[in-house]
Design an enzyme around this catalytic site. Structure first.
Site, mmCIF file in Angstrom:
data_model
loop_
_atom_site.group_PDB
_atom_site.id
_atom_site.type_symbol
_atom_site.label_atom_id
_atom_site.label_comp_id
_atom_site.label_asym_id
_atom_site.label_seq_id
_atom_site.Cartn_x
_atom_site.Cartn_y
_atom_site.Cartn_z
ATOM 1 C CE LYS A 79 -3.803 2.056 2.703
ATOM 2 N NZ LYS A 79 -4.615 1.920 3.945
ATOM 3 C CB SER A 154 -8.020 3.580 2.926
ATOM 4 O OG SER A 154 -7.164 3.045 3.916
ATOM 5 C CB SER A 178 -8.084 0.852 5.898
ATOM 6 O OG SER A 178 -8.838 2.014 5.750
HETATM 7 N N1 GLN Z 1 -12.764 4.129 6.424
HETATM 8 C C1 GLN Z 1 -12.199 4.618 7.654
HETATM 9 C C2 GLN Z 1 -11.807 6.054 7.455
HETATM 10 O O1 GLN Z 1 -12.180 6.588 6.488
HETATM 11 C C3 GLN Z 1 -11.017 3.801 8.032
HETATM 12 C C4 GLN Z 1 -9.812 4.127 7.264
HETATM 13 C C5 GLN Z 1 -8.634 3.335 7.674
HETATM 14 O O2 GLN Z 1 -8.753 2.334 8.374
HETATM 15 N N2 GLN Z 1 -7.476 3.818 7.267
HETATM 16 O O3 GLN Z 1 -11.153 6.648 8.242
#
Ligand code: GLN
Length: 486
Positions: A79, A154, A178
């Site tokens: 990532k 994400s 994420s």
């Molecule tokens: N979807 C969550 C957010 O928007 C989690 C994101 C993540 O775990 N990096 O913050």
């Protein structure tokens, strides 16, 4: 026999050990497969085929000298919020569009030592803020099971790449879901380790008291193999734990008998797609049929998890993202117009809308007069969420629930409504608030052929138990052998 690119890590390593395949051949096959599938999926932001082939050659030489290892010569991807020395690392943001990492994150260093071959950097939501990968400044990733759907986020690029056979494993990061939510959307396995299990050194910080790096792969055993390499104390991350790292891959066959599973009543009601609920409950019944005790439980404060997370995480983000000031990293605009103008223009054009929204939310939550009402209050609720789990763990060893309330949604479906987007993480966020290990694994498909994820949450540093339970389920079900046709 399965084509090499679809084999599990342990199996492909055996092919390499036996000399039936070289890492250069394997890497070349994977690169061709990426070339063929990438125009549809867009999981990569940066591809590094030349260095990948050099690393493959080096791995073949190490193997020829007698070295062995499950990652030696195996292509993986990362990532793009994790620093990789000499390779562009963007966090999917314009502000870091041309930033080349000056050093390797600890996880990368460990994987290099293990001989992994790095294919490139994977797409994600900008600074890991989002649940669909649509917040990437460089365009979204498409779900390999259905190109009209998001891959989740994400770590959507990581999940899509693994599901599409573009790599054997990927690293993702999980701050509020994420790793798990995209793993669920793309029908793969994703593990969010306990807070402190994996070093964050070299991870571009979003919300430092939540962020964890973890493995994403097509099988539980593959995740175990990657986790045991990246986990462990790192003097460069003071929050990394000194707890010894078990050989997770050697503990997968632990018997299920004696295990106790808790089902939180809050996670099966309104807003949960019926097919998701049914698939998760039938997975739970399977565990029961194997002698696992199932108890009902309640996580009464989980209804506050989303608002609590969006106060604390944005507060931390507003502080972490202050460093992108046009001076130290990446983009710099309007230098001649004075310092304040330079800061303002750089950040105005470098950050996307969601990142700006979160900087504003977090700055507000921390501001004088609101700090006690929002930030401090949220910290107290965070403690209550953790105590809910502690209470559940007096009667059970593992908490089971859906990973996400629905299967993968359509591109564009939630981009106009941030709250709807935030609710995609309603079942994943609590584990981050409490710092607990959690994983998602496939447990079926809905009527449209979209994968469904089962989430298991464990006690701190009990990753081995979670992985063993997930492995037992996976062995008894056909999901891992199903791949999207591209
Ligand atoms: N979807 C969550 C957010 O928007 C989690 C994101 C993540 O775990 N990096 O913050």
């Amino acid at each position: 026999m399965l084509e090499p690119i679809w084999q599990p890590l342990a199996q492909v390593a055996k092919e390499l050990d036996a000399g039936r395949l070289s890492s250069v051949e394997l890497t070349t096959q994977v690169l061709h497969h990426i070339e063929a599938t990438e125009p549809k999926i867009h999981s990569f932001l940066t591809l590094t085929p030349e260095t990948a082939l050099e690393e493959a050659r080096a791995a073949d030489e190490r193997r020829a000298r007698g070295e062995r290892g499950p990652l030696l010569g195996v292509p993986i991807a990362v990532k793009d919020v994790i620093l990789t020395k000499g390779v562009r690392t963007t966090a999917a943001s314009r502000i870091l569009e041309n930033f080349v990492a000056p050093y390797d994150a600890t996880v990368i260093r460990r994987l290099r030592e293990a001989g992994a071959v790095f294919l490139g950097k994977l797409n994600c939501d900008e600074f890991a803020m989002g649940s669909s990968t649509e917040n990437s400044a460089f365009g979204p990733t498409y779900n390999p099971w259905n190109l009209q759907r998001v891959p989740g986020g994400s770590s959507g690029g990581s999940a899509a790449a693994v599901a599409a056979g573009q790599c054997f494993a990927a690293l993702g990061t999980d701050t509020g879901g994420s790793i798990r939510q995209p793993a669920a959307c793309c029908g793969i396995v994703g593990v969010k380790p306990s807070y402190g299990r994996v070093s964050r050194y070299g991870l571009i910080a979003y919300a430092s008291s939540f962020d964890q790096i973890g493995p994403m792969a097509r099988t539980v055993a593959d995740c175990a193999l990657v986790l045991e390499i990246i986990a462990g104390r790192d003097p460069r991350d003071a929050t990394s734990a000194a707890q010894p790292v078990p050989r997770y891959s050697a503990e997968l066959e632990r018997p299920l008998r004696g295990l106790r599973l808790a089902l939180p009543q809050e996670c099966f009601g309104e807003g949960v797609q019926a097919e998701v609920r049914d698939a998760v409950l039938s997975a739970v019944r399977w565990f029961e049929s194997q002698g696992v005790a199932v108890v009902e439980t309640s996580l009464p404060h989980s209804r506050y998890a989303v608002p609590t997370y969006y106060l604390v995480a944005t507060a931390e983000a507003s502080s972490n993202l202050a460093r992108y000031d046009g001076v130290r990293f990446g983009l710099r605009l309007a230098e001649e117009a004075g310092l304040l103008t330079m800061y303002g223009r750089t950040r105005a054009s470098g950050f996307g809308a969601e990142v700006k929204r979160r900087i504003m939310l977090g700055t507000y939550a921390l501001s004088a007069g609101y700090y006690d009402a929002y930030y401090l209050k949220a910290l107290k609720v965070r403690t209550l969420v953790r105590r809910d789990f502690e209470a559940a763990f007096t009667r059970a060893d593992v908490v089971a629930m859906p990973t996400a309330p629905t299967t993968a949604f359509r591109l564009g479906e939630k981009t106009g409504d941030p709250l709807q987007m935030y609710l995609s993480d309603i079942f994943t966020i609590a584990a981050n608030l409490a710092g607990l290990p959690a994983l998602s694994l496939p447990c079926g498909f809905d009527q449209e052929g979209l994968p469904i994820g089962l989430q298991l949450v464990g006690r701190p540093f009990q990753e081995a138990q979670l992985l063993a339970a997930a492995h037992a389920y996976e062995q008894a079900h056909p999901w891992k052998s199903q791949h999207p046709s591209l």
